[in-house]
Every structure is written in C-alpha cells, then in structure tokens.
Write an enzyme that holds these catalytic residues in place. Structure first.
Site, short mmCIF file in Angstrom:
data_model
loop_
_atom_site.label_atom_id
_atom_site.label_comp_id
_atom_site.label_asym_id
_atom_site.label_seq_id
_atom_site.Cartn_x
_atom_site.Cartn_y
_atom_site.Cartn_z
N LYS A 192 -87.78 -45.60 16.33
CA LYS A 192 -87.65 -45.97 14.91
C LYS A 192 -86.91 -47.31 14.89
O LYS A 192 -85.69 -47.36 14.99
CB LYS A 192 -86.85 -44.89 14.16
CG LYS A 192 -87.20 -44.74 12.70
CD LYS A 192 -86.92 -45.95 11.85
CE LYS A 192 -85.46 -46.07 11.50
NZ LYS A 192 -85.18 -47.37 10.81
N GLU A 268 -74.39 -46.58 20.98
CA GLU A 268 -73.89 -47.95 21.15
C GLU A 268 -73.62 -48.48 19.75
O GLU A 268 -74.54 -48.77 19.00
CB GLU A 268 -74.92 -48.78 21.91
CG GLU A 268 -75.15 -48.23 23.31
CD GLU A 268 -76.04 -49.09 24.20
OE1 GLU A 268 -76.86 -49.85 23.67
OE2 GLU A 268 -75.92 -48.97 25.44
N GLU A 404 -65.39 -54.43 10.94
CA GLU A 404 -66.49 -55.24 11.46
C GLU A 404 -67.23 -55.92 10.30
O GLU A 404 -67.64 -55.26 9.35
CB GLU A 404 -67.47 -54.36 12.24
CG GLU A 404 -68.59 -55.18 12.89
CD GLU A 404 -69.64 -54.30 13.57
OE1 GLU A 404 -70.12 -53.34 12.93
OE2 GLU A 404 -69.99 -54.59 14.73
P1 NAD Z 1 -77.44 -49.39 11.14
O1 NAD Z 1 -76.56 -48.33 11.65
O2 NAD Z 1 -77.44 -49.67 9.68
O3 NAD Z 1 -78.96 -49.10 11.51
C1 NAD Z 1 -79.36 -48.90 12.84
C2 NAD Z 1 -80.62 -48.05 12.85
O4 NAD Z 1 -80.28 -46.74 12.37
C3 NAD Z 1 -81.71 -48.57 11.92
O5 NAD Z 1 -82.96 -48.36 12.55
C4 NAD Z 1 -81.57 -47.67 10.69
O6 NAD Z 1 -82.74 -47.53 9.94
C5 NAD Z 1 -81.19 -46.36 11.35
N1 NAD Z 1 -80.50 -45.40 10.46
C6 NAD Z 1 -79.66 -45.68 9.44
N2 NAD Z 1 -79.21 -44.52 8.88
C7 NAD Z 1 -79.77 -43.51 9.58
C8 NAD Z 1 -79.73 -42.09 9.48
N3 NAD Z 1 -78.97 -41.47 8.56
N4 NAD Z 1 -80.44 -41.36 10.35
C9 NAD Z 1 -81.20 -41.95 11.30
N5 NAD Z 1 -81.30 -43.30 11.43
C10 NAD Z 1 -80.59 -44.07 10.60
O7 NAD Z 1 -77.09 -50.70 11.99
P2 NAD Z 1 -77.67 -52.16 11.78
O8 NAD Z 1 -77.09 -52.71 10.52
O9 NAD Z 1 -79.15 -52.14 11.97
O10 NAD Z 1 -77.07 -52.93 13.05
C11 NAD Z 1 -75.82 -53.55 13.05
C12 NAD Z 1 -74.79 -52.65 13.71
O11 NAD Z 1 -75.23 -52.34 15.03
C13 NAD Z 1 -73.43 -53.28 13.88
O12 NAD Z 1 -72.44 -52.34 13.58
C14 NAD Z 1 -73.38 -53.65 15.36
O13 NAD Z 1 -72.09 -53.73 15.90
C15 NAD Z 1 -74.15 -52.52 15.94
N6 NAD Z 1 -74.68 -52.87 17.26
C16 NAD Z 1 -74.12 -52.30 18.36
C17 NAD Z 1 -74.58 -52.65 19.62
C18 NAD Z 1 -73.99 -52.06 20.88
O14 NAD Z 1 -74.59 -52.22 21.93
N7 NAD Z 1 -72.86 -51.39 20.82
C19 NAD Z 1 -75.63 -53.57 19.75
C20 NAD Z 1 -76.16 -54.12 18.58
C21 NAD Z 1 -75.69 -53.76 17.34
#
Ligand code: NAD
Length: 500
Positions: A192, A268, A404
C-alpha cells in the site's frame, strides 16, 4: 508513461491512471472510487488513482497467498535471486519512466531522484537477492547421553504474505527496501504505497510482469490509511506480517492491528535528529553535511537533521555560514538542472510545516533565515512551496525543538561541554539518526555510543551501506532491517534437530 497504467484525457495531455495491481493484472477499483494525483509544483491534477475497496484488498491478499504455493514457492533461492536481479535491470531499463513518475509525484529535483531514489530502487533487489544466497544460518553439533550426538541446523522459510505500508518521501526507494528482501526470502507481498505518491509502485508491477515474476507475488492496493486500503490491509487476517515506514502515530495504530493474531511488525518511524558540531570539526565539511541533512528533499527525509548543537566557540560562524549557503538555494521544478530544492509533497503538508514556522515565532525563536512561503513565478503559484528556514534562541522545551516537523528547517543551539551535547541530543522521545562533526577520533568514539540513535554518522550523513542494521530506538521504531536483519524479519527460522 506506459499504456497499461495511463490514459489520454480529452485535451490529449497524458494523465497517469494509477490502478491497483492484483494477481499480475491492473484493475480498477471494485468500488469504482478514484482520487486525484496532484503535482506539488503547480497544484495541477496530473492523474487519477483507483482507491482499493475491502474487496480489492481481499483479492490481493488471496492472490498473494495462492502465489506462495504456486511456482514462486517452488523456486530455489538462486532462481528467485536471478529473477530479482532481472527486476533490478527492468527498473534500470525503464529508468527515465521511473524518474519522471517519481519527480511528478513528489516534485523533487531530478538530480536527486536520478542519483538516489531510482538507483536505490534497483539496488534493493540486487543486494537482498545476494544476501539470501550469501548469509548462512546456524548449525550446532550437540552431545547426547548415548554418545552418538545430534546435529541442529536452522533453515530459513518465508513468513508468508507480507503487508508493506510505505510513505511518500522516498517512494520507490523505501518501498523496494522492504519488497526486495521480502521477495528474496520467498514471501509474497501486498503493497500500500502512500496516497500522495502511488505511481512508481504501480509501475513496478509492469516490470514484475516483464521479467516473469509469477502473478500474485507482488500486488499493489492504492488508497489512504483509516477506513481505506491501509486499514483494510493491516487488519486483514490473511496477512502474516506487516512492515511499515511512516509516522510514529501511524506506527502505533498499525502495531495495534498487528497484535490481533500476533503478527510480527517492523516499524521504521519518525525522528527529531540531532547534529553535534564540535569546535574541532572541519567546518567546511560540517556546513556542507548539515546543508544536506537539514534541507535535502525539502527536509522530507526521516534521517534529516532538525536540531543542530554547535560548540560555543564556533557557534556564530556556523550559524552565519549555514544561513548564507541555505539562502542561496534555488527553488524550482524537477526538470530544471539548477534546482536545489523542490516544493513540499502537498498543500496539507505545507499547512503543517507552516504551522510550525508560526509556532516557532510564538515560542520566541529568532528567525535567521526564511520562515514562510517564497514568491514563485505565476505558473508555480499553486505549488506547495516553502522557504528553507533556520532558527536560534528557542528554549529546550519548545515544541519546535521536540516535535518532528519534516520540512526544510532546523534550530541551532550552542553548547559548551561534550556531556551537555550528549544530553541535548538524547532529549527527545525519538532515536533514529545523529551526526557528529569532529576531527578528534577519540571524541567521536566516545560520543557516538552515548547518543541514543539507530545510526550515528561521524563526519558524514546519509552514507548508507545496505548490509548494515537500520532502524530506530524508542519512538523511532521497532526492529532493524538491512543485511541479515532484513533476512531475520522476512523469514521464519526453523531449527531441525537430527539425532545420529
Ligand atoms: P504516514 O504515517 O502518514 O503514512 C505512511 C503510510 O501509512 C501511508 O501509506 C499511509 O497511507 C499509511 N497509513 C496512514 N494511516 C494508516 C492506518 N491507520 N492504517 C494503515 N495505514 C495507514 O507517514 P508519511 O507522512 O507518509 O511519511 C512521513 C513520516 O515517515 C515521517 O514521520 C518520517 O519520519 C517517517 N519516515 C521514517 C523512515 C524511517 O526509516 N524510519 C523513513 C521515511 C519516513
């Protein structure tokens, strides 16, 4: 863009038509729902995305389960490895399409995506195909009362159907970082991708078909999180394990979903990463590294620096030089070779980052650089543009230095002693990444292990070897991926005990 995944619109502009990829076929949503794909540089609609329904997600999980038992399950590690090398070559063969799609979805400069995002997308398949072949499991010879003994041999087996939930900041890179090892270990996947950046994940389905990966091994369902494809997938009882990259809060929700049926998770998540700049650093390197770590990809890198701590004797020099260099960044579209920084990924994210810019002022920051929305040419006025921003003067409990933001911004604060620097670095609930700038090797070796982070760079940033452990402590994640650690997560180890 390829025909299976695109359409011509009335005005003949090619718009992407991003479908779900289930059992080797592109499918429209069973619920006939679509949403717009927006270009963050202009705000224009550049395509539509088919939102997977519960029925679509169910079909994807079933296809993935069936494929585990089909031809995929009977391939040897070496045969799977060859196929994954072919996937890597397939990405490289269609490099320009992946590049164009990634830049259109994210707005990031081509120079960055062509050097990092797309090559790493291919490398993630090669590295883990080879890791599975080259990293052995344990074997023990065991004594028994009859003196004849026994052999214990551990064998790796696929975990089953893996749900991959990926974010928008490095879409192809972070998705393949999970799909590569998952497939190398013999699993099947349902991915997804982020609703903001679905195109390259969908395009990968074409590559899978081209190189003969059996239907059902790689599936893609598009949509949002709650009450959409993300939730349908992570709640699905046919999923055996979930691997996630994204915000900490989302990670908590998904971990709760995974608790049903005791499914394994790899998380992550977010960070609020520190850089420690000591007076004995090579200042040119520290400035160059911090410019990248704070502003690359418009600050939308999980490993990026948002808190910079600088030893007092060089504080003023560091602040002045960083602001001068960041003030020279050219904001622009991906295709322009002189672009240093693109826009944020969306207007929603722009609103979030701007709310922190506002909060910084309310919390008493001195704005050294930026702090708002830049003036852009008329054709880009609808984009999610933001100024690179530097603050000083906030107190340690300010929200801006503890939460963040995920934008092109950092707060710079002076320190005096090594102990103080370590305490400041460790003062948030996160523990993803850190950077230390010093020419004193003893200091680096002393300080790095005291910093609570999954990775700590010394005199560098984003220098990645895919064989090394990667992950975060505390609210930055659960588990490690990379090299053998990915193999541990994406396989079940079975011990076979043979009595002689
Ligand atoms: P997000 O958590 O909003 O979304 C990530 C994914 O999760 C998306 O595909 C989203 O549709 C899905 N999602 C959201 N709610 C969900 C739910 N309730 N159930 C299932 N899936 C769900 O994150 P984002 O805004 O896309 O990305 C930015 C974040 O990612 C930042 O916090 C960043 O630090 C983190 N990040 C971490 C790493 C790492 O390796 N630690 C790498 C890249 C980004």
């Amino acid at each position: 863009m390829a025909t299976t995944n695109s359409q011509a619109t009335d005005d003949d502009a090619v718009m992407s038509d991003v479908k779900n990829f289930i059992d080797g076929q592109y499918r429209e949503s069973a619920g006939a729902r679509t949403f717009d794909n927006i270009n963050p540089c202009t705000g224009a609609v550049i395509g539509r995305v088919h939102e997977a329904s519960q029925e679509d997600v169910d079909a994807a999980v079933q296809a993935a389960r069936a494929a585990l038992r089909g031809p995929w399950g009977s391939l040897s590690e070496a045969q799977r490895g060859e196929m994954l090398h072919a996937v890597a070559q397939g990405i490289e063969r269609r490099f320009d399409e992946f590049l164009a799609a990634e830049c259109a979805d994210t707005g990031k400069p081509r120079s960055m995506a062509s050097q990092i995002d797309i090559p790493r997308g291919a490398a993630n398949f090669r590295v883990f195909a080879d890791a599975v072949k080259n990293i052995s499991t344990e074997a023990f010879r065991t004594a028994t009362p009859d003196g004849k003994g026994a052999f214990n041999v551990a064998v790796r087996k696929p975990k089953g159907v893996i749900a991959v939930i990926s974010p928008w900041n490095l879409p192809l890179l972070l998705m393949t970082w999970k799909v590569g090892p998952a497939l190398a270990c013999g699993n099947t996947v349902v991915v997804k991708p982020s609703e903001e950046t679905p195109t390259t994940t969908s395009l990968l389905g074409e590559v899978m078909n081209e190189v003969g990966v059996p239907p059902g091994v790689f599936n893609v369902v598009n949509g949002f999180g709650p009450k959409s494809a993300g939730e349908f997938l992570t709640e699905h009882p046919g999923v055996d394990a979930i691997t996630f990259t994204g915000e900490t809060r989302t990670g908590e929700i998904i971990t709760q979903a995974a608790a049903k049926g005791l499914r394994d998770v790899s998380m992550e998540c977010g960070g609020k990463n520190p850089a420690l700049v000591f007076a004995d650093c090579d200042m040119d390197k520290a400035i160059e590294g911090t410019l990248r770590s704070a502003f690359a990809n418009c600050g939308q890198v999980c490993l990026g620096t948002e808190r910079v701590f600088v030893q007092r004797p060089v504080f003023d020099e560091f602040v002045a030089r960083l602001a001068r260099e960041a003030g020279r960044f050219r904001l622009g579209v991906p295709e322009d070779g002189s672009t240093d920084m693109g826009p944020l990924v969306s207007h929603e994210h722009q609103r979030k980052v701007l709310s922190y810019y506002q909060l910084a002022v309310e919390e008493g920051a001195e704005v050294i650089l930026g702090g708002g929305v830049p003036e852009m040419p008329a054709e880009l006025a609808g984009g999610a543009w933001i100024q690179p921003t530097i603050w000083t003067g906030l107190t340690d409990d300010a929200r801006v230095v503890n939460e963040e933001i995920f934008g092109p911004c950092c707060h710079i604060r002076p320190f005096d002693t090594e102990d103080e620097a370590v305490a400041l670095a460790n003062a948030t609930p996160y523990g993803l990444a850190a950077a230390i700038w010093t020419e004193n090797v003893s200091r680096a070796l002393r300080v790095a292990p005291q910093v609570d982070s999954g990775i700590c760079w010394v005199n560098s940033w984003f220098l990645r070897d895919l064989r090394t452990p990667f992950g975060g402590t505390r609210q930055s994640g659960i588990g490690r991926e990379g090299g053998q650690h990915s193999l541990e997560f994406y396989s079940e180890l079975q011990n076979i005990c043979i009595k002689i």
